[in-house]
Design an enzyme around this catalytic site. Sequence first.
Site, PDB file in Angstrom:
ATOM      1  N   ASN A   7       0.885  -1.165   0.000  1.00 48.03           N
ATOM      2  CA  ASN A   7       0.000   0.000   0.000  1.00 48.03           C
ATOM      3  C   ASN A   7       0.925   1.218   0.000  1.00 48.03           C
ATOM      4  O   ASN A   7       1.477   1.594   1.023  1.00 48.03           O
ATOM      5  CB  ASN A   7      -0.877  -0.032   1.253  1.00 48.03           C
ATOM      6  CG  ASN A   7      -1.823   1.148   1.314  1.00 48.03           C
ATOM      7  OD1 ASN A   7      -1.767   2.050   0.482  1.00 48.03           O
ATOM      8  ND2 ASN A   7      -2.692   1.147   2.315  1.00 48.03           N
ATOM      9  N   ARG A  91      -2.569  -2.087  -3.445  1.00 51.65           N
ATOM     10  CA  ARG A  91      -3.787  -1.315  -3.228  1.00 51.65           C
ATOM     11  C   ARG A  91      -3.741  -0.110  -4.162  1.00 51.65           C
ATOM     12  O   ARG A  91      -2.763   0.633  -4.174  1.00 51.65           O
ATOM     13  CB  ARG A  91      -3.854  -0.838  -1.782  1.00 51.65           C
ATOM     14  CG  ARG A  91      -5.044   0.058  -1.562  1.00 51.65           C
ATOM     15  CD  ARG A  91      -5.018   0.714  -0.223  1.00 51.65           C
ATOM     16  NE  ARG A  91      -6.209   1.504  -0.061  1.00 51.65           N
ATOM     17  CZ  ARG A  91      -6.233   2.697   0.526  1.00 51.65           C
ATOM     18  NH1 ARG A  91      -5.131   3.219   1.002  1.00 51.65           N
ATOM     19  NH2 ARG A  91      -7.350   3.352   0.630  1.00 51.65           N
ATOM     20  N   HIS A 180     -13.151   2.315   0.281  1.00 50.94           N
ATOM     21  CA  HIS A 180     -13.026   1.250   1.312  1.00 50.94           C
ATOM     22  C   HIS A 180     -13.601  -0.081   0.809  1.00 50.94           C
ATOM     23  O   HIS A 180     -14.004  -0.929   1.598  1.00 50.94           O
ATOM     24  CB  HIS A 180     -13.784   1.603   2.619  1.00 50.94           C
ATOM     25  CG  HIS A 180     -13.353   2.873   3.277  1.00 50.94           C
ATOM     26  ND1 HIS A 180     -14.251   3.795   3.762  1.00 50.94           N
ATOM     27  CD2 HIS A 180     -12.126   3.356   3.550  1.00 50.94           C
ATOM     28  CE1 HIS A 180     -13.593   4.816   4.302  1.00 50.94           C
ATOM     29  NE2 HIS A 180     -12.297   4.580   4.182  1.00 50.94           N
ATOM     30  N   ARG A 241     -13.490  15.132   8.531  1.00 51.62           N
ATOM     31  CA  ARG A 241     -14.352  15.438   7.376  1.00 51.62           C
ATOM     32  C   ARG A 241     -15.797  15.566   7.826  1.00 51.62           C
ATOM     33  O   ARG A 241     -16.248  14.830   8.711  1.00 51.62           O
ATOM     34  CB  ARG A 241     -14.228  14.334   6.327  1.00 51.62           C
ATOM     35  CG  ARG A 241     -12.893  14.356   5.620  1.00 51.62           C
ATOM     36  CD  ARG A 241     -12.701  13.153   4.734  1.00 51.62           C
ATOM     37  NE  ARG A 241     -11.785  12.186   5.305  1.00 51.62           N
ATOM     38  CZ  ARG A 241     -11.545  10.984   4.833  1.00 51.62           C
ATOM     39  NH1 ARG A 241     -12.175  10.573   3.754  1.00 51.62           N
ATOM     40  NH2 ARG A 241     -10.699  10.168   5.416  1.00 51.62           N
ATOM     41  N   GLU A 384      -7.723  -5.696   5.145  1.00 45.92           N
ATOM     42  CA  GLU A 384      -7.656  -5.348   3.726  1.00 45.92           C
ATOM     43  C   GLU A 384      -6.484  -6.039   3.033  1.00 45.92           C
ATOM     44  O   GLU A 384      -6.588  -6.425   1.873  1.00 45.92           O
ATOM     45  CB  GLU A 384      -7.536  -3.821   3.582  1.00 45.92           C
ATOM     46  CG  GLU A 384      -8.857  -3.140   3.909  1.00 45.92           C
ATOM     47  CD  GLU A 384      -8.720  -1.652   4.168  1.00 45.92           C
ATOM     48  OE1 GLU A 384      -8.229  -1.293   5.258  1.00 45.92           O
ATOM     49  OE2 GLU A 384      -9.093  -0.856   3.307  1.00 45.92           O
TER      50      GLU A 384
END
Length: 400
Positions: A7, A91, A180, A241, A384
Site C-alpha cells: 500500500n 492497493r 473502502h 471530514r 484489507e
Amino acid sequence: MKILVINSGSSSIKFRLVESTSGETLAGGLLERIGLAEGRMEYRRGSDEKIRTDLPIPNHQFGLSLVLRNLTDPAHGALGSLNEIEAVGHRVVHGGERFTQAVLITPEVISEIEENSFMAPLHNPANLLGIRAAIEMLEGVPNVAVFDTSFHQTMPPVAYVYPLTWDLYKDRGFRRYGFHGTSHQYVAERTAAILGKPVSGLNIIVCHLGNGSSITAVRGGRSIDTSLGFGTMCGVMMGTRSGDVDPAILLELMESHGMSASEVKDLVYKKSGLLGISGVSSDMRDVEQAADAGSERAKLALDLFADKVRKYIGGYAVTLGSVDAVTFTAGIGENGWEIRETICAGLEAIGARLDVEANRCRGQERVVSAPDSRVKLLVVPTNEELMIAIETERILGLRS
Ligand code: AMP
C-alpha cells in the site's frame, strides 16, 4: 501462496507478506518519510518484536529494496529467498468505471490508473510509485492492482447517479464511486462465514468506521449503495471530514464570506467532523475522554456521529428491503464499544437488539446482538491486506 501486499503512499509504503491460504501474516511493516532527510522503517516478523530503523529513504525503489532485504535477512527474515514471493498485490485507490475488479498490471493498466488520477490526485500517483518499484525490483513476479472502488461498481444507477445534470455524469464522470471497497468486501464475506451462511443469500450493512468512514449496503455479496461518493468527504461524519452537509452553506461561504475554494476544501476535509464539533481532536478516543470529563461539545460530537451512522443504517435497511446483519469494522467500529452502544440504541427500529455485555469488546470477531435479535449485530476486524492477497490469487487464476 506467499503474496507481498503493498500500500504505497506518496511518502510511505505499508507492506505485508501474507500466506494467503492460511491467512497468516508472515511479516509486515511500514516505511515513512520517503524522500525526506530522516526516514524511518518499522519491520516485524510474525509476532516477533518490532524492529525500528532510522535512515534516509530517498525514493520508493530504495524503500522496496529495504523491505526485500529485511524479508530475506538470515536473522529476522521470513523468506529463504525472494523467489518465494509468488505475486505482489497493490492497493490502488481509484479504478474509475473501467476497473470493476482487480487486474493483472500491464503497461496499459498503468496508463489507465494514471488517467484516473484526476479523481484521486493524492492517491493514484502514489500507488503507481509502489507499482513501478515492484516491477523494477521483482523481475518476473506478477503484479496485481486491487482497487478501493471496484467492489462498488455493482451499484445500480439509482445509487451512483447524482441528480445534478445527466451531462455531468455522462461527459465528465461525476458520479458516486465509493471507497473502502476491499474492507467492505472482506467484512461482508467474514460476516457470512461467522453466521455460517453463504454470502449470496444475505443482506448485510457494513459500517467501516475509522478516521475515514463509510457505510455500505451489501446484497448477496455485492455493493448496492455506499455512503462515500465522487470524493471522500460525503456520507457519515468522520474524524476531520464533515460528511453530508448542505452545499448551500459552502456556496454562501465562498460568495459572501470571502472564502476561496481551497479554504472551503480545507474546512470540509480537514477541520470538520469530530474535530470541528468537539474542538478537541479528530481521534475518537480523545473525544470520548473529553466527553467523560464533561465537555458538552465533545458529547454533541459523539451524538452527531452516532446519529449520522444510524440514519445511513436505517436508509440502507429500506434500500435492501430486509437486513440479516449489521457489522462494525475499522478503528472505531472494531474498538469503540461505547460509540457502538450509542449507535445501536436506535436500531431496534430495524429489528436489531444489542447484547450490551457481549458488545464490551475491542478488536475481536464477535456477534454482539442479543440471542433473540432478528437482525444480527457483529464486530469484525477488517483485513484489507488479506483481501488484497486473496484477490491477487483470484486474478492469477490460483483461487476459485
Ligand atoms: P482507523 O482509521 O481505522 O485506523 O481508525 C482510527 C480511529 O479509530 C480513531 O478515531 C481512533 O480513535 C479510533 N479508535 C482506535 N481505538 C479505539 C478505541 N479503543 N476506542 C474508540 N476508538 C478507537
